[in-house]
Design an enzyme around this catalytic site. Structure first.
Site, short mmCIF file in Angstrom:
data_model
loop_
_atom_site.label_atom_id
_atom_site.label_comp_id
_atom_site.label_asym_id
_atom_site.label_seq_id
_atom_site.Cartn_x
_atom_site.Cartn_y
_atom_site.Cartn_z
N HIS A 17 51.26 66.38 64.39
CA HIS A 17 51.19 68.18 64.37
C HIS A 17 52.66 68.80 63.25
O HIS A 17 52.11 70.04 63.55
CB HIS A 17 51.69 68.77 65.78
CG HIS A 17 53.25 68.34 66.43
ND1 HIS A 17 53.27 67.05 67.07
CD2 HIS A 17 53.58 69.09 66.76
CE1 HIS A 17 54.59 67.32 67.93
NE2 HIS A 17 55.31 68.26 66.91
N ASP A 25 49.41 61.11 66.25
CA ASP A 25 49.88 63.09 66.83
C ASP A 25 51.02 61.52 65.10
O ASP A 25 52.78 61.36 65.59
CB ASP A 25 50.52 62.95 67.74
CG ASP A 25 51.50 64.31 67.38
OD1 ASP A 25 51.42 64.49 65.66
OD2 ASP A 25 51.95 65.14 68.38
N GLY A 45 61.53 71.45 69.03
CA GLY A 45 63.07 70.96 67.71
C GLY A 45 62.57 69.26 67.43
O GLY A 45 63.00 68.77 66.46
N SER A 83 60.28 67.29 68.32
CA SER A 83 58.73 66.45 66.85
C SER A 83 59.70 65.91 65.72
O SER A 83 59.82 66.40 65.64
CB SER A 83 57.33 67.36 66.98
OG SER A 83 57.16 68.34 68.10
N SER A 107 56.27 62.90 70.28
CA SER A 107 54.73 64.19 69.62
C SER A 107 54.57 64.82 71.22
O SER A 107 55.21 66.54 69.79
CB SER A 107 53.51 63.21 70.70
OG SER A 107 52.68 63.70 70.70
#
Length: 458
Positions: free
Chosen positions: A211, A241, A321, A323, A339
């Protein structure tokens, strides 16, 4: 900000930040040494990194009798669920050094139940995964699932039958964690770098959340800095992801280590499969180092942006933040990429991770520098503080206080945690629309988390 180029220096990609939940030392030499006493009927003790291989072998041998497995961390034993009371099956399990546990639900029955959930209860804010410790599917609905939506999920779970699935309510909101680990910046977005890798064509690259990869095509290691890497592949939502981001400078050396703060790092040795019950550590640019346990595999998560399958479920906390940041084991196994999830690192919550093994297979990449840069022997040499124990509690208080590979400059990611701020979509734990978050900005805390790694922001 001025852009800091990194060719010729280790991109000491602090492969995610392992957030310590007040545990003792992160690295305990020989703490999980595998042993065998030669008695086939007496369970062996296993390192957590080794149990997935043994479980996979037994799954292929036992066929329909195999009903899942998990790691008993307290006793360092591998538990194999079996349907029925076949003495030959039990003997096979014991000869492998594992423990046999008789259960009600077969793998096929749980897979059929998961298909029903996909058909009848794919609602944003819900997730499910198999919990081999209870031999049930664990279904969670977040705070946005109310009214008819809740009734639908509840009735679907009930109709699966007794002892097949459980439903619980989460106080938080299920979302992707935009911003993260060792900070990387793309457009107005901030993410975390997961692991440095070598792409299939031999060029240096890194893995981060998918993402993040769909949010911006180019990424920098400084807010407002010139791009240093370009997205090559990105998957989100759908079957994972993850994204592969190639460094623009082919001379970049992709060190395979995770910076855990205080001048220490964990050398990453190999990609490993997650096992339920396994202790894991996460590193992120917003919240630093935290630890917890794997609670489910092959999880399905229904984010607002779409459904993602094949994830690892954990009780590790994370926030906006984080991720793309790395998930790993204390003995250097690369496990996952952050994720999303629900909750935060104050109240706690659950976080889902993209398996690294799947991301590597899909992108054709390999961990570390390979032939493109620093070899495995060079990666992290001297970064780990002579291989001594790492104190995660200190790291959690000041995650990444020192970044040995970032040009010698001290880094204080806690500034980002203290001010996850302006740009950390979801400040205050509210529901986050990652697309809005990406536009909302890479707030003020983004500079504060440039470790040895680069991460991708959603």
């Amino acid at each position: 900000m001025s852009h800091k180029r990194i060719p010729k220096r280790k991109a000491a990609i602090a492969v995610g930040g392992v957030a310590a939940l007040g545990a003792a030392a992160l690295l305990l030499p020989n703490a999980n040494a595998s042993q065998s006493n030669g008695d086939a009927a007496t369970p062996r003790t296993f390192k957590s990194n080794d149990v997935s291989d043994v479980a996979s072998m037994l799954a292929s041998q036992l066929g329909d009798a195999f009903a899942g497995s998990y790691y008993d961390a307290a006793n360092k034993q591998l538990v194999i669920n079996v349907v029925g009371n076949n003495s030959n099956v039990v003997n096979q399990i014991e000869r492998a050094g594992a423990v046999a546990h008789q259960v009600q639900n077969s793998t096929a029955a749980l897979q059929a139940a998961a298909k029903t959930l996909k058909t009848d209860a794919t609602i944003p804010g819900t997730s499910w995964s198999v919990d081999p410790k209870t031999n049930e599917i664990r279904v969670t609905a977040d705070s946005t699932v109310t009214g008819d939506k809740w009734n639908t999920v509840e009735s679907t779970v009930k109709n699966l039958g007794s002892g097949v699935a459980t439903l619980s309510k989460s106080a938080g909101t299920l979302k992707t964690f935009v911003d993260g680990g060792d900070a990387i910046f793309g457009g107005n977005a901030r993410c975390s770098l997961g692991f440095n890798v070598t792409a299939g064509d031999g060029t240096p690259a890194f893995l981060t959340a998918g993402h993040c990869g769909v949010a911006a095509a180019q990424w920098s290691d400084a807010q407002g800095g010139a791009p240093i890497a370009t997205v090559d592949q990105a998957t989100f939502p759908g079957n994972g992801d993850f994204s592969l981001v190639k460094y623009d400078d082919p001379a970049t050396q992709t060190n395979s280590a995770v910076n855990v703060g205080n001048g220490q790092s964990v050398q990453i040795n190999a990609a490993v499969e997650a096992a339920v019950g396994q202790q894991v550590f996460r590193m992120g640019s917003t919240t630093g180092l935290h630890d917890g346990n794997v609670t489910g595999l092959n999880a399905t998560v229904n984010y607002p942006e779409g459904t993602v399958t094949g994830l690892i479920q954990t009780d590790v906390c994370a926030e906006a933040g984080d991720s793309g940041g790395s998930l790993f084991t204390q003995d250097g196994g690369a496990v996952g990429l952050t994720s999303g999830g629900s909750g935060d690192c104050t109240a706690g919550g659950e976080t889902f991770f993209q398996p690294v093994t799947t991301a590597l297979a899909a992108t054709g990449a390999t961990l570390g520098a390979g032939d493109a840069g620093a070899g495995a022997g060079d990666a992290g040499a001297g970064d780990a503080g002579a291989g001594g124990a790492v104190d995660p509690s200190a790291s959690a208080a000041d995650p990444g206080a020192v970044d040995p590979g970032a040009g010698g400059g001290a880094v204080d990611p806690s500034a980002s945690a203290a001010d996850p701020g302006a740009g950390d979509a979801g400040a205050g734990g509210d529901a986050v629309d990652p697309s809005a978050s990406d536009a909302a900005g890479a707030g003020t805390g983004q500079n504060a988390t440039h470790h040895k790694s680069h991460r991708k922001h959603q």
